[in-house]
Write an enzyme that holds these catalytic residues in place. Structure first.
Site, short mmCIF file in Angstrom:
data_model
loop_
_atom_site.label_atom_id
_atom_site.label_comp_id
_atom_site.label_asym_id
_atom_site.label_seq_id
_atom_site.Cartn_x
_atom_site.Cartn_y
_atom_site.Cartn_z
N GLU A 2 0.21 3.59 1.80
CA GLU A 2 0.28 4.04 3.19
C GLU A 2 1.70 3.86 3.76
O GLU A 2 2.05 4.47 4.76
CB GLU A 2 -0.73 3.29 4.06
CG GLU A 2 -2.18 3.68 3.81
CD GLU A 2 -2.51 5.10 4.25
OE1 GLU A 2 -2.26 5.44 5.41
OE2 GLU A 2 -3.01 5.88 3.42
N THR A 56 0.80 -1.23 0.00
CA THR A 56 0.00 0.00 0.00
C THR A 56 0.83 1.28 0.00
O THR A 56 1.92 1.31 0.58
CB THR A 56 -0.92 0.00 1.25
OG1 THR A 56 -1.49 1.30 1.39
CG2 THR A 56 -0.17 -0.36 2.53
N LYS A 65 1.62 -3.29 7.51
CA LYS A 65 1.84 -3.55 6.09
C LYS A 65 3.33 -3.44 5.72
O LYS A 65 3.79 -4.06 4.78
CB LYS A 65 1.03 -2.56 5.24
CG LYS A 65 -0.46 -2.91 5.16
CD LYS A 65 -0.72 -4.05 4.18
CE LYS A 65 -2.19 -4.33 4.00
NZ LYS A 65 -2.46 -5.39 3.01
N TYR A 104 -1.91 0.43 10.86
CA TYR A 104 -2.13 -0.31 9.61
C TYR A 104 -0.86 -0.27 8.75
O TYR A 104 -0.40 -1.32 8.27
CB TYR A 104 -3.30 0.33 8.85
CG TYR A 104 -3.45 -0.13 7.41
CD1 TYR A 104 -4.04 -1.35 7.10
CD2 TYR A 104 -3.00 0.67 6.35
CE1 TYR A 104 -4.17 -1.77 5.77
CE2 TYR A 104 -3.14 0.26 5.03
CZ TYR A 104 -3.73 -0.96 4.74
OH TYR A 104 -3.86 -1.37 3.43
P1 NAP Z 1 -11.51 -4.89 1.82
O1 NAP Z 1 -12.65 -4.60 0.90
O2 NAP Z 1 -11.52 -4.32 3.19
O3 NAP Z 1 -11.38 -6.49 1.92
C1 NAP Z 1 -10.57 -7.09 2.89
C2 NAP Z 1 -10.73 -8.59 2.80
O4 NAP Z 1 -9.91 -9.21 3.79
C3 NAP Z 1 -12.16 -9.09 3.04
O5 NAP Z 1 -12.43 -10.16 2.17
C4 NAP Z 1 -12.09 -9.60 4.48
O6 NAP Z 1 -13.02 -10.61 4.78
C5 NAP Z 1 -10.68 -10.19 4.46
N1 NAP Z 1 -10.18 -10.45 5.81
C6 NAP Z 1 -10.00 -9.56 6.82
N2 NAP Z 1 -9.52 -10.18 7.92
C7 NAP Z 1 -9.40 -11.49 7.60
C8 NAP Z 1 -8.98 -12.65 8.31
N3 NAP Z 1 -8.58 -12.60 9.59
N4 NAP Z 1 -8.99 -13.84 7.66
C9 NAP Z 1 -9.39 -13.94 6.38
N5 NAP Z 1 -9.81 -12.87 5.66
C10 NAP Z 1 -9.82 -11.68 6.26
O7 NAP Z 1 -10.13 -4.45 1.15
P2 NAP Z 1 -9.79 -4.09 -0.38
O8 NAP Z 1 -10.04 -2.64 -0.59
O9 NAP Z 1 -10.38 -5.09 -1.27
O10 NAP Z 1 -8.20 -4.25 -0.35
C11 NAP Z 1 -7.59 -5.50 -0.61
C12 NAP Z 1 -6.17 -5.48 -0.06
O11 NAP Z 1 -5.42 -4.42 -0.64
C13 NAP Z 1 -6.07 -5.27 1.44
O12 NAP Z 1 -4.97 -6.03 1.89
C14 NAP Z 1 -5.77 -3.79 1.59
O13 NAP Z 1 -5.08 -3.55 2.78
C15 NAP Z 1 -4.90 -3.56 0.36
N6 NAP Z 1 -4.93 -2.24 -0.22
C16 NAP Z 1 -6.11 -1.66 -0.56
C17 NAP Z 1 -6.10 -0.43 -1.20
C18 NAP Z 1 -7.39 0.24 -1.63
O14 NAP Z 1 -7.35 1.44 -1.92
N7 NAP Z 1 -8.50 -0.48 -1.73
C19 NAP Z 1 -4.88 0.20 -1.50
C20 NAP Z 1 -3.70 -0.45 -1.15
C21 NAP Z 1 -3.73 -1.68 -0.53
P3 NAP Z 1 -14.48 -10.25 5.39
O15 NAP Z 1 -15.34 -9.93 4.19
O16 NAP Z 1 -14.84 -11.52 6.06
O17 NAP Z 1 -14.30 -9.10 6.31
O1 F7E Z 2 -9.26 7.96 3.79
C1 F7E Z 2 -9.66 11.42 4.88
C2 F7E Z 2 -8.80 10.51 5.73
O2 F7E Z 2 -10.34 5.92 4.74
C3 F7E Z 2 -8.71 8.78 2.80
C4 F7E Z 2 -7.45 1.88 2.42
O3 F7E Z 2 -7.96 1.16 1.33
O4 F7E Z 2 -6.27 3.40 1.00
C5 F7E Z 2 -7.25 3.32 2.02
O5 F7E Z 2 -6.84 4.05 3.17
C6 F7E Z 2 -8.43 10.17 3.37
C7 F7E Z 2 -7.71 10.15 4.72
O6 F7E Z 2 -8.65 5.71 2.89
C8 F7E Z 2 -13.04 11.15 6.17
O7 F7E Z 2 -8.31 11.18 6.88
C9 F7E Z 2 -11.69 12.74 5.58
O8 F7E Z 2 -6.70 11.15 4.75
O9 F7E Z 2 -10.84 6.57 2.35
P1 F7E Z 2 -9.87 6.50 3.46
P2 F7E Z 2 -7.12 5.61 3.36
O10 F7E Z 2 -6.94 5.92 4.78
O11 F7E Z 2 -6.31 6.39 2.38
C10 F7E Z 2 -4.98 2.89 1.36
C11 F7E Z 2 -4.08 3.02 0.15
C12 F7E Z 2 -5.03 1.55 1.96
O12 F7E Z 2 -4.08 0.77 1.84
C13 F7E Z 2 -6.14 1.26 2.89
O13 F7E Z 2 -6.34 -0.15 2.99
O14 F7E Z 2 -9.68 10.81 3.61
N1 F7E Z 2 -11.04 11.57 5.38
N2 F7E Z 2 -12.90 12.51 6.07
C14 F7E Z 2 -11.86 10.56 5.72
N3 F7E Z 2 -11.70 9.23 5.68
C15 F7E Z 2 -12.74 8.45 6.08
N4 F7E Z 2 -12.63 7.09 6.01
N5 F7E Z 2 -13.91 8.99 6.55
C16 F7E Z 2 -14.11 10.34 6.62
O15 F7E Z 2 -15.16 10.81 7.03
#
Ligand code: NAP
Ligand code: F7E
Length: 365
Positions: A132, A130, A158, A154
């Site tokens: 992050e 990520t 990671k 987090y």
């Molecule tokens: P998501 O929608 O939150 O999905 C997370 C998945 O992980 C769900 O299927 C969840 O299962 C499963 N999980 C959580 N804890 C578990 C456990 N103990 N055992 C087995 N499965 C478990 O996340 P996403 O947005 O698809 O992201 C996928 C991956 O990419 C994650 O690793 C995230 O950190 C990473 N990532 C995401 C982004 C982004 O912007 N979306 C960016 C960078 C990296 P349940 O449905 O049962 O909860």
């Molecule tokens: O926040 C700001 C918050 O929760 C984005 C995950 O998929 O991407 C995701 O993490 C920004 C932050 O995503 C609200 O403070 C303002 O600066 O949508 P977010 P995230 O934290 O960037 C990364 C790449 C991952 O890896 C993670 O798994 O938006 N923000 N107001 C808010 N955020 C939330 N959630 N809610 C608010 O009301």
């Protein structure tokens, strides 16, 4: 006959897991996913795939080594996509130990499950890393050589995942790679991430179902892409001739405020911003009503505020197009989806209410 491609996806019920399953099935893969037991239905994103001949689900948990060893042994995957995580940054401040167990040690468990089953020469592993990791950023835009400075429990978890993947690659010559993915969103995004929270609220406010949306830091900058485009890159990383890590991003940055302005515009509401910091408000130009306000509840103890990815390496070496779906298209498709969803939920609840009324009056049996 060529060997069959067998993929094992952890996190199959998540946003990315569901799109990746569709993508791999369309490429002829046998797809296996890991699910965990829950008292409620959490399989909404993959419900349409269940019953597909090449799609199989298995119970396991990232916190349970034995279950992972068993499922890897049973499936004998040629590719593992480790997407499972506690993926919400703000939640990681509330549950830091659980986050570390799943997002850090969980990666180690997958690697060891592959070694225990003697699959290290035949199974390639993708780790969902990520942006992050860049956290309190040390340069903009960020590329594969930018130093890491994780800024949440987090991100720290990671970071372990990133380094243990690199370690196993070097120590045991395994084909394991990290995709350093910047934020990617979609109509399947979890409802508490900022983009989906905004598109759903814009739709509800436009349809008179909600008065106001409360957000945290409106100045935060993100490089937002479309999840459906990003899962292709996960696959491309594992098809590359050598195991390497890649930054996956669009190369374009926007604030949370800009996302909200555009989302409300697509929902038919033009916003005017007034005030600063905690007092800032988004006002509906037509009605003069405040429809967006700031709440400290959504501020984080440490927040990552300037993410901007440089996808040059992925473009050159993987031939990936980071601009397949633009920011404007992404916001539009999410709002269009949520406008329909909110209208349909309303229709469903009307049917439900009518049914209850009919039942009460004895009109239907
Ligand atoms: P998501 O929608 O939150 O999905 C997370 C998945 O992980 C769900 O299927 C969840 O299962 C499963 N999980 C959580 N804890 C578990 C456990 N103990 N055992 C087995 N499965 C478990 O996340 P996403 O947005 O698809 O992201 C996928 C991956 O990419 C994650 O690793 C995230 O950190 C990473 N990532 C995401 C982004 C982004 O912007 N979306 C960016 C960078 C990296 P349940 O449905 O049962 O909860
Ligand atoms: O926040 C700001 C918050 O929760 C984005 C995950 O998929 O991407 C995701 O993490 C920004 C932050 O995503 C609200 O403070 C303002 O600066 O949508 P977010 P995230 O934290 O960037 C990364 C790449 C991952 O890896 C993670 O798994 O938006 N923000 N107001 C808010 N955020 C939330 N959630 N809610 C608010 O009301």
């Amino acid at each position: 006959m060529a060997n069959k491609n067998i993929a094992l996806i952890t996190g199959v019920t998540g946003q990315d897991g569901s799109y990746l399953s569709e993508f791999l099935l369309s490429k002829g893969y046998e797809v296996h996913g890991i699910i965990r037991r829950s008292s409620v239905d959490y399989r909404e994103r993959i419900a349409h795939l269940e019953g597909t001949p090449n799609f199989h689900l298995h119970y396991a948990d990232m916190g349970d080594s034995m279950s992972l060893v068993k499922v890897v042994g049973k499936v004998q995957p040629t590719e593992i996509y480790n997407l499972a995580a506690q993926s919400h940054v703000q939640v990681s401040f509330d549950s830091p130990e659980f986050t570390a167990d799943v997002d850090a040690t969980g990666v180690l468990r997958i690697l060891e499950a592959v070694r225990t089953n003697h699959l290290e020469k035949t199974c390639r592993i993708y780790q969902a890393s990520t942006s992050e990791l860049y956290g309190k950023v040390e340069e903009v835009p960020q590329n594969e050589n930018t130093p890491f400075h994780p800024y949440s429990p987090y991100a720290v978890a990671k970071l372990y995942g990133f380094w243990i993947i690199k370690e196993y690659r070097e120590a045991y010559n395994m084909f394991c790679c990290s995709g350093i993915l910047f934020n990617h969103e979609s109509e399947r995004r979890g409802e508490t991430f900022v983009t989906r929270k905004i598109t759903l609220a814009a739709a509800r406010i436009a349809q008179g179902k909600q008065d106001c949306l409360y957000l945290g830091n409106l100045d935060s900058l993100r490089d937002w892409g479309y999840a459906k485009d990003y899962v292709e890159c996960m696959w491309l990383i594992l098809q590359h001739d050598k195991p390497e890590d890649f930054v996956i991003a669009t190369g374009v940055q926007h604030t949370v405020r800009e996302f909200a302005t555009l989302a409300f515009h697509h929902a038919g509401i033009e916003l005017r911003w007034e005030g600063e910091g905690i007092n800032e408000k988004g006002i509906d130009v037509k009605t003069g009503r405040t429809v967006v306000a700031v709440s400290e509840d959504f501020y984080r103890p440490t927040d990552v505020v300037n993410l901007w990815g440089d996808p040059t390496k992925a473009k050159k070496e993987l031939g990936w197009n980071p601009q397949t779906t633009t920011f404007e298209q992404l916001v539009a498709l999410m709002v269009e989806h949520d406008m329909k969803k909110v209208a349909a939920d309303e229709a469903a609840s009307r049917v439900h209410t009518n049914l209850a009324e009919y039942l009460e009056k004895g009109l239907v049996k």
